[in-house]
Design an enzyme around this catalytic site. Structure first.
Site, PDB file in Angstrom:
ATOM      1  N   HIS A 136      -8.548  26.472   8.253  1.00  0.00           N
ATOM      2  CA  HIS A 136      -7.923  25.189   8.571  1.00  0.00           C
ATOM      3  C   HIS A 136      -6.893  25.395   9.684  1.00  0.00           C
ATOM      4  O   HIS A 136      -5.741  25.717   9.410  1.00  0.00           O
ATOM      5  CB  HIS A 136      -7.224  24.626   7.332  1.00  0.00           C
ATOM      6  CG  HIS A 136      -8.133  24.395   6.170  1.00  0.00           C
ATOM      7  ND1 HIS A 136      -8.665  25.429   5.428  1.00  0.00           N
ATOM      8  CD2 HIS A 136      -8.599  23.244   5.629  1.00  0.00           C
ATOM      9  CE1 HIS A 136      -9.424  24.920   4.464  1.00  0.00           C
ATOM     10  NE2 HIS A 136      -9.406  23.604   4.564  1.00  0.00           N
TER      11      HIS A 136
ATOM     12  N   LEU B 185      -4.049  21.648  -4.525  1.00  0.00           N
ATOM     13  CA  LEU B 185      -2.973  20.818  -3.973  1.00  0.00           C
ATOM     14  C   LEU B 185      -2.065  20.256  -5.068  1.00  0.00           C
ATOM     15  O   LEU B 185      -2.513  19.844  -6.127  1.00  0.00           O
ATOM     16  CB  LEU B 185      -3.559  19.695  -3.124  1.00  0.00           C
ATOM     17  CG  LEU B 185      -4.136  20.173  -1.785  1.00  0.00           C
ATOM     18  CD1 LEU B 185      -4.891  19.071  -1.085  1.00  0.00           C
ATOM     19  CD2 LEU B 185      -3.038  20.729  -0.891  1.00  0.00           C
TER      20      LEU B 185
ATOM     21  N   ASN C 188       0.942  14.019   8.828  1.00  0.00           N
ATOM     22  CA  ASN C 188       0.055  13.941   9.997  1.00  0.00           C
ATOM     23  C   ASN C 188      -1.011  12.851   9.849  1.00  0.00           C
ATOM     24  O   ASN C 188      -1.806  12.633  10.758  1.00  0.00           O
ATOM     25  CB  ASN C 188      -0.594  15.301  10.288  1.00  0.00           C
ATOM     26  CG  ASN C 188      -1.486  15.791   9.162  1.00  0.00           C
ATOM     27  OD1 ASN C 188      -2.205  15.036   8.530  1.00  0.00           O
ATOM     28  ND2 ASN C 188      -1.441  17.102   8.909  1.00  0.00           N
TER      29      ASN C 188
ATOM     30  N   ILE D 244      -3.772  12.571   8.323  1.00  0.00           N
ATOM     31  CA  ILE D 244      -5.184  12.918   8.393  1.00  0.00           C
ATOM     32  C   ILE D 244      -5.563  13.722   7.145  1.00  0.00           C
ATOM     33  O   ILE D 244      -4.830  14.633   6.742  1.00  0.00           O
ATOM     34  CB  ILE D 244      -5.503  13.763   9.647  1.00  0.00           C
ATOM     35  CG1 ILE D 244      -5.289  12.943  10.920  1.00  0.00           C
ATOM     36  CG2 ILE D 244      -6.930  14.312   9.597  1.00  0.00           C
ATOM     37  CD1 ILE D 244      -6.302  11.816  11.132  1.00  0.00           C
TER      38      ILE D 244
ATOM     39  N   HIS E  55      -9.095  19.726  10.871  1.00  0.00           N
ATOM     40  CA  HIS E  55      -8.497  20.004   9.560  1.00  0.00           C
ATOM     41  C   HIS E  55      -9.096  21.240   8.904  1.00  0.00           C
ATOM     42  O   HIS E  55      -8.383  22.189   8.599  1.00  0.00           O
ATOM     43  CB  HIS E  55      -8.662  18.802   8.628  1.00  0.00           C
ATOM     44  CG  HIS E  55      -8.242  19.090   7.212  1.00  0.00           C
ATOM     45  ND1 HIS E  55      -6.929  19.096   6.825  1.00  0.00           N
ATOM     46  CD2 HIS E  55      -8.961  19.403   6.111  1.00  0.00           C
ATOM     47  CE1 HIS E  55      -6.857  19.393   5.538  1.00  0.00           C
ATOM     48  NE2 HIS E  55      -8.083  19.589   5.082  1.00  0.00           N
TER      49      HIS E  55
ATOM     50  N   GLU F  67       2.985  16.923 -18.622  1.00  0.00           N
ATOM     51  CA  GLU F  67       2.375  18.247 -18.816  1.00  0.00           C
ATOM     52  C   GLU F  67       1.966  18.906 -17.503  1.00  0.00           C
ATOM     53  O   GLU F  67       2.100  20.124 -17.349  1.00  0.00           O
ATOM     54  CB  GLU F  67       1.165  18.160 -19.748  1.00  0.00           C
ATOM     55  CG  GLU F  67       1.518  18.141 -21.226  1.00  0.00           C
ATOM     56  CD  GLU F  67       1.737  16.735 -21.747  1.00  0.00           C
ATOM     57  OE1 GLU F  67       1.960  16.580 -22.959  1.00  0.00           O
ATOM     58  OE2 GLU F  67       1.687  15.786 -20.935  1.00  0.00           O
TER      59      GLU F  67
ATOM     60  N   HIS G 220      -0.298  21.343 -33.054  1.00  0.00           N
ATOM     61  CA  HIS G 220      -1.292  20.340 -33.445  1.00  0.00           C
ATOM     62  C   HIS G 220      -2.664  20.801 -32.953  1.00  0.00           C
ATOM     63  O   HIS G 220      -3.321  20.148 -32.162  1.00  0.00           O
ATOM     64  CB  HIS G 220      -0.922  18.964 -32.902  1.00  0.00           C
ATOM     65  CG  HIS G 220       0.373  18.433 -33.437  1.00  0.00           C
ATOM     66  ND1 HIS G 220       1.572  19.089 -33.258  1.00  0.00           N
ATOM     67  CD2 HIS G 220       0.642  17.317 -34.158  1.00  0.00           C
ATOM     68  CE1 HIS G 220       2.547  18.393 -33.836  1.00  0.00           C
ATOM     69  NE2 HIS G 220       2.006  17.321 -34.406  1.00  0.00           N
TER      70      HIS G 220
ATOM     71  N   HIS H 190      -6.695  13.216 -30.139  1.00  0.00           N
ATOM     72  CA  HIS H 190      -5.631  14.216 -30.224  1.00  0.00           C
ATOM     73  C   HIS H 190      -6.070  15.504 -30.926  1.00  0.00           C
ATOM     74  O   HIS H 190      -5.261  16.407 -31.103  1.00  0.00           O
ATOM     75  CB  HIS H 190      -4.418  13.632 -30.955  1.00  0.00           C
ATOM     76  CG  HIS H 190      -3.599  12.715 -30.103  1.00  0.00           C
ATOM     77  ND1 HIS H 190      -4.142  11.669 -29.395  1.00  0.00           N
ATOM     78  CD2 HIS H 190      -2.263  12.699 -29.828  1.00  0.00           C
ATOM     79  CE1 HIS H 190      -3.185  11.027 -28.744  1.00  0.00           C
ATOM     80  NE2 HIS H 190      -2.040  11.641 -28.979  1.00  0.00           N
TER      81      HIS H 190
END
Length: 666
Positions: free
Chosen positions: A29, A119, A188, A190, A263, A412, A462, A474
């Site tokens: 990149h 990311l 940027n 993009i 990119h 979390e 749990h 759960h």
């Protein structure tokens, strides 16, 4: 104001190294390093406190490239400023065995503070680093002797800010008032699919202001404005800062600037030539570094050594004036676990009524809190349920930075990354707690902790259908199996209170990866212990809890966690039926696999083919221990909403089911 001729030469050196690395690898990149080179250059040469010759200096500023896809940016900076990263490594970008992998990896490359690439994870990890700095500064600094005094910087991207974790983490950081946290946003506009107009049109500045961040918007190519923005951010001590840097991706490329084509793909030979021409580059040689630029970057070596020497002088005076606190500081920063840990662990008397392993864990935490004074953690708004509050030391909040109980909120995603950041920073031993089913939300952080081989601790309660009426949403079913498939994660599911004590000891002493403590909501009988089945055998992963009368048993029953009790009860019934049975407690597959072959054979001999496992979760994977003729009792469907006793009966996870399975295989 335009940069000086030398500054511009240095910036373009970053750009051309990044371009050439990607081009040679034919992968990577280039656009982000080209666009953020001005910002990175100003930060690294005018502000960042670091010593290239000692990347582990304790009081260095932390720098995170959260936009890890642009890894050639940080690799170029590390080489140019004098870290132990040769030009040959830059040339070997993305190649097998190089120190310059496709995304920055912690522990591989000197100067990389955390693994990034997924990311948002770098964004969240930096919050944890800033939390650690905030706590340690308040704990150890004196008015005229500051031994913890550094910033956490990150370069973040549009992609980071789109990911959900950034919302959780930004909210948390603003609430905590982490004033020494400065993020530089590469705006940027993009992404891979093109202009962010098609996906990301929110007002980022207003969003972060709503999160209680200080926000500055600048031209990311104007050095004077970059300098002024960082200085302004440093002056704001009660809020984290976001500097919105308006930049051009692929800066200087005649045909690919401001385009998604720069990119995630190399520019191409012709475009590289045209781009370097646009920079006024004096050489067509790949990986060319002008000597004047290198001299400028290498000033970081002398500057960094001077900064560390000055810090060492302060540290020496601190040692003389505050010797006890200095020794504590050293112990904390080395993550040295007290020799008194074992004797401090609570010992629980045998009791049929027993105690939930989550409650036993809470008692362990508060029994060892003074022996491990840098234990620091909390839950995702579940302190009362996970039993993870550290009593008597207050909460870590803006006005009380030395509180030891952290309220992560219902976050979390953010909590997992923050725990990793605290661990990476050093000085504190953090844990984060939630219900086991919600590891779905922090799985990326657990995975990165495993990849980085860092000792983050996660307390997960749990843990099965045993939580009862909340129902299948759960009730974790597949979670044990799925997390056992993740490399370098140690999972412990203790079968009673005393196993829970020693599971905590394993977690605290494990320095090579994350540990997951998987605990019950419901009470478990506290089992009778003798010299033949002490609870410290938890560290073996599996051990003979109750042996057969003969050297080779007719059958072996393997139980984990809340189902160990059913294995024990089944043996009693089978003895009455004349079947010679061994019971094995197996709180951790991973620890058991670490044992030598002879030990594993002594616990689970291959000659015994009548093996039955019982665990209130998916049976997937148990065939490795019960073998082709064995049987696994578990749950290969989702749960139901009902009292837990009814659920165990409904799904056939019972003593009777174990007895029947053993007799069928006999």
């Amino acid at each position: 104001m335009p940069a000086s001729k030398l500054d511009q030469l240095c910036v373009n050196t970053i750009r051309t190294l990044s371009i050439d690395g990607v081009e040679k690898a034919n992968s990577g990149h280039p656009g982000m390093p080209m666009g953020m080179a001005d910002v990175a250059y100003v930060l690294w040469t005018k502000f960042l406190k670091h010593n290239p010759k000692n990347p582990e200096w304790l009081d260095r500023d932390r720098f995170i490239l959260s936009a890890g896809h642009g890894s050639m940016l940080i690799y170029s900076l590390l080489h140019l400023t004098g870290y132990n990263l040769s030009l040959e490594e830059i040339k070997n970008f993305r190649q097998m065995g190089s120190k310059t992998p496709g995304h920055p990896e912690y522990g591989m490359t000197p100067g990389i503070e955390t693994t990034t690439g997924p990311l948002g994870q770098g964004f969240g990890t930096g919050i944890g680093m800033a939390m650690a700095e905030h706590f340690l500064a308040a704990k150890f600094n004196k008015e005229d002797q500051c031994i913890i005094d550094h910033y956490t910087y990150a370069i973040v991207s549009d992609g980071d800010l789109m990911e959900g974790i950034s919302h959780e983490s930004a909210s948390m950081a603003g609430h905590m008032g982490l004033g020494k946290l400065i993020y530089l946003y590469d705006s940027n506009r993009i992404s891979i699919e093109g202009s962010t107009d098609i996906t990301f049109t929110e007002d980022v500045s207003k969003r972060f202001q709503a999160y209680k961040w200080h926000v500055i918007e600048i031209d990311g190519h104007d050095h004077d404005k970059i300098v002024a923005a960082i200085e302004e951010a440093q002056s704001v001590t009660d809020k984290p800062s976001l500097i919105v840097c308006k930049t051009h991706i692929g800066f200087g490329s005649p045909n690919k600037q401001d385009s998604e084509s720069s990119h995630g793909s190399p520019l191409g030979e012709e475009e590289v030539r045209l781009t370097k021409q646009a920079y006024g580059w004096e050489s067509e040689e790949q990986f060319y570094i002008p000597s004047e630029a290198l001299d400028k970057f290498r000033e970081a070596i002398e500057k960094g050594q001077k900064a560390e020497d000055e810090w060492n002088t302060v540290l020496e005076s601190y040692e003389k004036d505050h010797s006890q606190e200095f020794q504590e500081f050293k112990t904390w920063m080395r993550r040295k676990i007290s020799d008194k840990l074992t004797e401090s662990l609570p010992v629980f008397k045998a009791d049929k009524k027993g105690i939930a392993s989550r409650a036993a864990s809470g008692k362990v935490i508060n029994a060892i809190k003074d022996v491990i004074p840098n234990l620091f953690g909390g839950s995702a708004d579940l302190g009362g349920s996970t039993k993870t509050d550290i009593e008597g030391y207050g909460s870590f909040i803006e006005d009380s930075p030395t509180g030891r109980t952290v309220h992560f909120g219902v976050r979390e995603h953010g909590m997992g990354a923050a725990v990793n950041g605290i661990t990476l920073h050093g000085g504190l031993i953090p844990y984060g707690a939630t219900f086991f089913v919600f590891t779905d939300y922090m799985r990326p952080a657990i995975r990165l902790a495993a990849l980085m081989k860092i000792p983050s601790i996660f307390v997960l309660t749990h843990d099965s259908i045993g939580l009862g009426e909340d129902g299948p949403t759960h009730q974790p079913v597949e979670h044990l199996s799925s997390l056992r498939a993740m490399p370098n994660v140690t999972i412990l599911r203790p079968g009673d209170a005393n196993e829970t004590s020693h599971a905590w000891k394993v977690a605290l002493e494990n320095e090579n990866g994350p540990t997951l403590l998987v605990l019950t909501r419901q009470n478990l009988p506290t089992q009778e212990r003798t010299s033949s089945n002490p609870a410290d055998l938890v560290n073996k992963g599996a051990y003979i809890f109750s042996d057969s009368d003969s050297e080779t048993p007719e059958a072996i029953i393997i139980g984990t966690g809340s189902e160990l009790q059913y294995a024990i009860e089944a043996k009693e019934t089978l003895i009455d039926k004349g079947v010679d049975v061994r019971v094995v407690s197996m709180p951790s597959w991973e620890l058991f696999e670490n044992q030598d072959t002879s030990y594993k054979e002594s616990v689970l001999p291959k000659s015994v083919t009548n093996k039955v496992s019982i665990e209130a979760g998916a049976t997937f994977g148990w065939e490795r221990y019960v073998g082709p003729k064995g049987k696994s009792i578990g749950l290969d469907s989702f749960g139901e909403s009902a009292p837990y006793e009814e659920l165990y009966e409904h799904f056939g996870i019972t003593t009777e089911a174990v007895v029947e399975a053993v007799l069928e295989n006999k």
